[in-house]
Write an enzyme that holds these catalytic residues in place. Structure first.
Site: not given
Ligand SMILES: *Cc1c(COP(=O)(O)O)cnc(C)c1O
Length: 432
Positions: A392, A133, A218, A243-244
């Site tokens: 995605r 990322f 991560d 928040y995912k």
């Protein structure tokens, strides 16, 4: 048991049977009113809003803030640790006192990687993969630049994820190489944000520990979708988003995990007063507490934290095994639908086919990925676009039903078969 999809692919009835057998199905009602027939397939970017969060925030705002004012700090001050304990024990497979909910993922990564580098003086290499990322790569690049260290980027396969043979080479593994003793820190994502490839956590931890390097994981795309099992897998350091899949809300504070045996050895670079012994003594010099709070920095964002706490509660109630099983059911549905209908429409599978090697989302490659995503939004399906060519799909195990997912896939098929996406602007906007 739901019937296995035949060569015509999964039907809506097949999806309905999966929902009927889903032990997490009742949790869908714990989410805020859903727009009629919206197929929300972006749970890996921003999770849906739990109803309990609406009530909790209303209470925190009107009672704890509005009425009780400063007196609320007597319990607010414990919230980063309480939410961290809930997350550690309920979702991450870790013990109380190992996890804190604070700051952002980016800031936590900076803190833990810096602390790890300081704990390995004289070593010159930081390692990540070229497909990690962006913020993770940038943070590592910045730490390397500031300390005159070298950042090694191992290759990433677009589907299989980071090349662990290349990592072994850097670590001086079985294939030879002498750089292992020079590696201070390896930092990788547990689940790749593009392909959803799952990295072999145990293999990386073992290879790194053989040469005395520390690993910072991560978990942003992993927590709440796959089983993380931090302690059982020998993880020492980790960060991740709330928040995912954890549904903590936009910009909700992230988490950090430090295995307790490392607490005293590690000292993070931001010497803030929330990490200080006897904080309100306002003493002259920094002297951090012994426990996980030494990785805290400054005043926590209580509204964001309260929201994160509610999302974590729901994920812990479901439990990591059930979340992972549901996630696998949903991604298998996407792959079966792809095989039956989407491959023939110009899509490619951008994620591992083997469910054991795949996280909670599925990426589908298509030359017209951006216009397809735009057109889907107009048809009540929210996917995610990852440039240059990926659609995605991130069904959230807490809040997405198989029928909702099937409907989204069906609309995707109809859209691309009709060619209606051709009328959309081919160039992506600022936020994708
Ligand atoms: C989502 C995500 C982030 C986000 O970091 P922020 O500090 O919240 O912007 C970082 N790393 C990974 C791997 C992610 O998936």
């Amino acid at each position: 048991m739901a019937p296995a999809p035949g060569h015509d692919g999964p039907t809506r009835g097949h999806a309905a049977a999966l929902d009927a057998a889903d032990p997490l199905a009742p949790l869908r009602d714990r989410f805020s009113d859903q727009e009629d027939r919206l197929c929300y397939l972006d749970g890996n970017s921003l999770g849906r809003l739990p109803r309990a969060t609406v009530e909790r925030l209303a209470r925190v705002v009107s009672d704890e803030w509005g009425r009780d004012l400063i007196r609320s700090w007597s319990h607010w001050v414990d919230l980063p640790r309480q939410a961290g304990d809930r997350l550690a024990t309920g979702v991450l497979g870790a013990s109380e006192g190992s996890t804190l909910v604070a700051d952002s993922t980016t800031v936590n990564l900076f803190k833990l990687v810096s602390a790890a580098v300081d704990a390995r003086p004289g070593r010159r290499l930081l390692v990540t993969d070229e497909g990690n990322f962006p913020t993770d790569r940038y943070v590592l690049e910045g730490i390397a630049a500031a300390r005159d260290l070298e950042l090694r980027l191992i290759p990433t396969d677009p589907i299989a994820g980071p090349d662990l043979d290349a990592l072994d080479d850097v670590l001086g593994g079985p294939r030879g190489g002498r750089s292992g003793d020079d590696v201070a820190v390896v930092s990788l994502s547990h689940v790749d944000y593009r392909s959803a490839a799952v990295t072999d956590v145990v293999a990386v931890n073992e290879a790194a520990s053989r040469v005395g390097a520390l690993v910072v994981w991560d978990l942003s795309h992993a927590a709440g979708a796959v089983e993380v099992d931090l302690e059982e897998r020998g993880c020492e350091l980790a960060v991740g988003c709330t928040y995912k899949y954890l549904c903590g809300g936009p910009g909700a504070p992230a988490f950090l995990y430090v295995a307790p045996h490392l607490h005293r050895e590690l000292r993070q670079p931001i010497w803030g007063w929330f990490g200080q012994q006897d904080q309100f003594a306002m003493g002259p010099a920094y002297d951090p507490v012994a426990g996980i709070e030494r990785f805290a920095v400054g005043t926590p964002s209580i509204l964001g934290l309260a929201a994160a706490d509610e999302g974590i509660r729901l994920a812990a109630e479901a439990g990591p095994a059930a979340l992972a099983a549901k996630s696998r059911t949903l991604t298998e549905l996407v792959v079966a639908f792809y095989d039956a209908h989407l491959a023939a429409l110009g899509f490619t599978l951008g994620s591992p086919r083997d469910a054991a090697r795949r996280g909670g989302h599925v990426s589908l490659g298509h030359v017209a990925a951006w216009p397809i995503c735009q057109a889907l939004v107009d048809r009540g399906v929210v996917p995610d676009f990852r440039g240059p060519d990926l659609v995605r799909l991130g069904p959230a195990p807490l809040s997405t039903s198989a029928v909702e997912l099937w409907d989204g896939l069906d609309r995707l098929r109809d859209l691309v078969a009709s060619g209606d996406h051709d009328g959309y602007d081919p160039s992506p906007g600022r936020v994708t």
